[in-house]
Design a protein around this motif. Structure first.
Motif, PDB file in Angstrom:
ATOM      1  N   LEU B 331     -48.016 -56.575  56.928  1.00 40.45           N
ATOM      2  CA  LEU B 331     -47.425 -56.986  55.631  1.00 40.45           C
ATOM      3  C   LEU B 331     -48.871 -58.464  56.400  1.00 40.45           C
ATOM      4  N   LEU B 332     -49.128 -58.078  57.824  1.00 41.62           N
ATOM      5  CA  LEU B 332     -50.376 -59.454  58.500  1.00 41.62           C
ATOM      6  C   LEU B 332     -51.435 -58.285  57.804  1.00 41.62           C
ATOM      7  N   GLY B 333     -51.544 -56.958  57.445  1.00 38.78           N
ATOM      8  CA  GLY B 333     -52.938 -56.579  57.194  1.00 38.78           C
ATOM      9  C   GLY B 333     -54.007 -56.529  58.424  1.00 38.78           C
ATOM     10  N   GLU B 334     -53.158 -56.194  59.688  1.00 35.68           N
ATOM     11  CA  GLU B 334     -53.206 -55.813  61.164  1.00 35.68           C
ATOM     12  C   GLU B 334     -53.387 -54.391  61.506  1.00 35.68           C
ATOM     13  N   PRO B 335     -54.225 -54.268  62.155  1.00 33.44           N
ATOM     14  CA  PRO B 335     -54.674 -52.439  62.196  1.00 33.44           C
ATOM     15  C   PRO B 335     -53.849 -51.553  62.725  1.00 33.44           C
ATOM     16  N   LEU B 336     -53.409 -50.452  62.053  1.00 31.96           N
ATOM     17  CA  LEU B 336     -52.252 -49.433  63.148  1.00 31.96           C
ATOM     18  C   LEU B 336     -52.581 -48.048  63.654  1.00 31.96           C
ATOM     19  N   ASP B 337     -53.751 -48.584  63.612  1.00 31.05           N
ATOM     20  CA  ASP B 337     -55.222 -47.618  63.837  1.00 31.05           C
ATOM     21  C   ASP B 337     -54.426 -46.505  65.146  1.00 31.05           C
ATOM     22  N   PHE B 338     -55.112 -45.179  65.961  1.00 32.43           N
ATOM     23  CA  PHE B 338     -54.805 -44.721  66.859  1.00 32.43           C
ATOM     24  C   PHE B 338     -55.266 -45.218  67.923  1.00 32.43           C
ATOM     25  N   THR B 339     -55.581 -46.576  68.512  1.00 31.16           N
ATOM     26  CA  THR B 339     -55.642 -46.894  69.927  1.00 31.16           C
ATOM     27  C   THR B 339     -54.834 -48.263  70.162  1.00 31.16           C
ATOM     28  N   VAL B 340     -53.802 -48.973  68.623  1.00 24.66           N
ATOM     29  CA  VAL B 340     -53.131 -49.438  68.346  1.00 24.66           C
ATOM     30  C   VAL B 340     -51.966 -49.245  69.629  1.00 24.66           C
ATOM     31  N   PHE B 341     -51.244 -48.083  69.340  1.00 22.77           N
ATOM     32  CA  PHE B 341     -49.826 -47.699  70.300  1.00 22.77           C
ATOM     33  C   PHE B 341     -49.818 -46.787  71.506  1.00 22.77           C
ATOM     34  N   ASP B 342     -50.107 -48.072  72.592  1.00 26.03           N
ATOM     35  CA  ASP B 342     -50.441 -48.179  74.122  1.00 26.03           C
ATOM     36  C   ASP B 342     -49.460 -48.979  74.783  1.00 26.03           C
ATOM     37  N   ASP B 343     -49.200 -48.587  75.759  1.00 28.66           N
ATOM     38  CA  ASP B 343     -48.753 -49.365  76.444  1.00 28.66           C
ATOM     39  C   ASP B 343     -47.830 -50.688  76.987  1.00 28.66           C
ATOM     40  N   GLU B 344     -48.956 -51.257  76.411  1.00 28.99           N
ATOM     41  CA  GLU B 344     -49.282 -53.215  76.537  1.00 28.99           C
ATOM     42  C   GLU B 344     -48.001 -52.902  75.634  1.00 28.99           C
ATOM     43  N   PRO B 345     -47.832 -54.238  76.273  1.00 28.04           N
ATOM     44  CA  PRO B 345     -46.710 -55.012  75.501  1.00 28.04           C
ATOM     45  C   PRO B 345     -46.661 -55.922  74.168  1.00 28.04           C
ATOM     46  N   VAL B 346     -45.678 -55.815  73.088  1.00 27.90           N
ATOM     47  CA  VAL B 346     -46.176 -55.704  71.619  1.00 27.90           C
ATOM     48  C   VAL B 346     -46.097 -57.671  71.817  1.00 27.90           C
ATOM     49  N   SER B 347     -47.502 -58.004  71.279  1.00 28.08           N
ATOM     50  CA  SER B 347     -47.613 -59.156  70.741  1.00 28.08           C
ATOM     51  C   SER B 347     -46.746 -60.330  70.276  1.00 28.08           C
ATOM     52  N   PRO B 348     -46.794 -61.399  71.058  1.00 28.62           N
ATOM     53  CA  PRO B 348     -45.296 -62.324  70.838  1.00 28.62           C
ATOM     54  C   PRO B 348     -45.052 -62.297  69.743  1.00 28.62           C
ATOM     55  N   HIS B 349     -46.917 -62.857  69.117  1.00 30.97           N
ATOM     56  CA  HIS B 349     -47.074 -62.780  66.963  1.00 30.97           C
ATOM     57  C   HIS B 349     -45.782 -61.580  66.429  1.00 30.97           C
ATOM     58  N   ILE B 350     -46.508 -60.941  66.820  1.00 25.78           N
ATOM     59  CA  ILE B 350     -45.448 -59.883  66.068  1.00 25.78           C
ATOM     60  C   ILE B 350     -44.099 -59.477  66.640  1.00 25.78           C
ATOM     61  N   THR B 351     -44.144 -59.943  67.684  1.00 27.90           N
ATOM     62  CA  THR B 351     -42.231 -59.920  67.804  1.00 27.90           C
ATOM     63  C   THR B 351     -41.829 -61.159  67.668  1.00 27.90           C
ATOM     64  N   ALA B 352     -42.058 -61.822  66.849  1.00 29.30           N
ATOM     65  CA  ALA B 352     -41.721 -62.786  66.361  1.00 29.30           C
ATOM     66  C   ALA B 352     -41.018 -62.885  64.849  1.00 29.30           C
TER      67      ALA B 352
END
Lengths: 443, 443
Positions: B331-352
């Motif tokens: 919905l936000l037009g953010e990329p969903l490529d291979f590098t996205v699905f890492d071990d980092e916490p989900v960004s706060p603006h996405i979580t919101a």
């Protein structure tokens, strides 16, 4: 804190066990494991697996018990587990509804890297084994009887999970919670395959699952998940009940000692031991002639026969899991030794009597497990015997001497058997690799 | 005649397939498999498994795809299956409710002994692959949806059984009925572990189960039993329904072609592709600002979201199995490529924004699978898109050119990718080992 994290913490924080009775029960388990395993090392089925291992190759690190050689840890787990359970001569635990030591001890021995210099002491090893039995028995209680009745083989489905607990404890690995999840997601084994060599293979596969899970985690793979998740976890998927009792009273007493291991002096399913002992008594008292017998009733406590999936066995090997086969052979005083359970068709005179067998069920107030054999003759006489505690079961245990005898028969060399027996009794204060290296080329 | 014997006979008696559409579907499957696999060969998780294989050693016989080397068949099956599914970039089949080719093709390639002189032709290979998909899809139909919903991962539980069918057909082994039983008694894999590297490992483990089952039978072990026994067989234990449809109309049409494989151009669960495509359309039309959004409804056909087990993901890697994560990023037009699905916490603006998502279900008359995304803004405007056939799904398929593009991106060398693409299209009349040896040191 998730249930699986609590369970992993309980395991890892367990102090090494001093209690003499518990340690003694563990030693007896190790002796019985050696006896069952060494009895099977030259079986043709064992040789087939060994040949595969030779063909596959690999860096030898772990003990192929009884084969005077080493193999990879995964291969050793497979072969050791297979041969330990091949003759159905290995121990049984009522809460597991299966064979714990074939899996747990095979995996523990395979986990010991003989090329490394780390020292591992016997008391920790025995405690790891006690913990493995504990996890397997507690999971068994959480899942059974519905799990077993549905068609699962608990030795296989619970063994890998129990074995990772034992291995992580032994080597002080810090990833048990993940190892639980990795082993749980590989848990498999169907009872429909009983009566084929795949039943004993289940024990080897479960031990191998444990070894593989540990190796993958050691190589940095992660399995960060709660294997006891109430909705989609192991117990939810493989069972019906909850997992409330898994953590209760951890360490106050140990399942290896109470209810305890059941050792066997025969090579058929322990569920048939009730009718075997009953029929044996009837044979000793009456020595029936085949022609006299009109009808044989086999009476079980509810579900007491669920492992005995061959009411009308076609081949002798299926007789291992046939109450009728075992009862009839025992009634006639025919041998039930290791050579009996071959691939040949069941003899016509046995089949004729099996046709006269009928199973029924009777629920007693105490839910005491039992079986009875009732023989009705053509002249309308009838004779009955009822057994609650077959020979070798925890409340009717073999003496240490009988266990030694079982070991000596498998080792075939009295001096060596005696030494092995003594060394296992001295386990707690000795280093395990020294022990293994001593027996590696001697057994 | 038992059901499993009938099924084994149907498989083994299948003529090599000539039908152009079916062969074409199989070629596309092979190309997609290479693209998904080669994309993952340098991932750090792949390297961990490879390191374990190197440590373990063994006689190298089979292709470690993309690693310019060989390993044992069991090792190759594990690594090839793992990397094929690692990025969740490999194909999906609706009847399987899982990923068939990662398992079946990994097992088929691993089954080819590069040290032997036997010739194996591409048409038989592709037919074996079609048969593997067929078995996996028919088992899926017999078991699902209850099997999947209970918590099983069909890729893992059905893959090994399907792969032994493919391997036995390819090499004309005469023990398929027993291989079925041996694979079935090792079938495992829980969905609770989704979002960890063990999900892709399931594909490798299933392929390895197939290879191990075949090797044990080749070494003379037997598994003489009906894995489809109505009381205690595979479908009885792992499912609820019967196995009536398993044999019907065998060969009249093939599941690889109808309903067909679903290819992916993204690295998240295909169940999230519906909301991804819907949210993408909304983004293209509206380009919402984060602050405008009041609420997001995700509407599914019943059980359409059961693979999407993370409604509130904590880590990006869990986003692969989160309808909310995928919808919000799209919905936000953010990329969903291979590098996205890492071990980092989900960004706060996405979580919101994820907190503003709500799932609901709607059953349509036709039981058509769909998902819709409905965005309500703070000014009470709302916008909605509904998707029945996401991009890459069988009724909205990628062109051959798009598939070539996926392959070329993974191979990274245009000339080599072109050659590989052509050689797979020429598969039917060519010898497979010649093909493997050509690419063994080039990919």
């Amino acid at each position: 804190m998730t249930l699986s994290r609590q369970l992993a913490d309980l395991v890892m924080q367990t102090p090494e066990i001093d209690n003499k009775d518990v340690i003694n029960a563990a030693k007896r388990g190790v002796i019985d494991f050696f006896a069952a395993s060494l009895h099977a090392i030259n079986e043709k089925e064992t040789m087939k697996i060994k040949q595969w291992i030779i063909d596959e190759g690999g860096t030898p690190k772990a003990w192929l018990l009884g084969h005077k050689t080493k193999a990879t840890a995964a291969q050793a787990a497979l072969l050791n587990g297979f041969q330990a359970h091949l003759l159905d001569y290995d121990d049984v635990h009522a809460d597991v509804r299966g064979h714990p030591s074939a899996v747990i001890l095979s995996a523990l021995f395979a986990s010991i890297d003989l090329t490394s210099a780390d020292k591992i002491y016997g008391r920790r090893f025995l405690t790891a084994y006690v913990i493995g039995i504990e996890i397997m028995a507690r999971l068994g209680q959480a899942l059974n009887p519905s799990h077993y009745i549905r068609g699962w083989h608990s030795t296989a489905t619970l063994g890998g999970i129990a074995a990772v607990a034992a291995i992580c404890y032994l080597h002080r690995y810090d990833f048990l919670r993940q190892a639980f999840a990795l082993a749980a997601t590989q848990a498999a084994g169907l009872r429909v395959i009983f009566g084929t060599p795949i039943k004993p293979l289940h024990a080897g596969l479960a031990a191998q699952t444990a070894i593989r899970s540990i190796a993958l985690l050691q190589n940095g793979l992660t399995a960060d998940c709660d294997f006891l998740d109430p909705q989609k976890g192991f117990i939810a998927v493989y069972g019906e009940k909850g997992s409330e009792l898994l953590l209760d009273n951890w360490g106050s007493e140990w399942k290896i000692n109470n209810p305890g291991l059941w050792f066997k002096s025969y090579s058929y399913c322990s569920a048939a031991a009730y009718v075997a002992d009953a029929a044996n008594l009837l044979f000793k008292q009456h020595q029936f002639e085949l022609q006299q017998i009109e009808r044989i009733d086999l009476i079980f406590s509810p579900q007491g026969d669920s492992a005995l999936i061959y009411p009308r066995p076609k081949f002798n090997r299926q007789g291992r899991f046939s109450a009728e086969y075992i009862a009839v052979k025992s009634l006639l005083g025919e041998p039930l030794d290791f050579t009996v359970f071959d691939d040949e068709p069941v003899s016509p005179h046995i089949t004729a009597l099996i046709e006269k067998c009928k199973r029924s069920y009777y629920e007693e107030k105490q839910s005491q497990r039992f079986a009875a054999v009732k023989v009705r003759l053509k002249n309308d006489e009838f004779f009955q015997q009822r057994i609650e505690h077959p020979q070798g079961s925890p409340k009717n245990p073999y003496s240490d001497q009988a266990l030694y005898h079982k070991l000596a028969e498998a080792v075939k060399d009295e001096t060596l058997a005696h030494q092995l027996f003594e060394d296992i009794y001295d386990f707690p204060d000795h280093e395990i690799k020294t022990f293994i290296n001593k027996y590696l080329i001697r057994l």
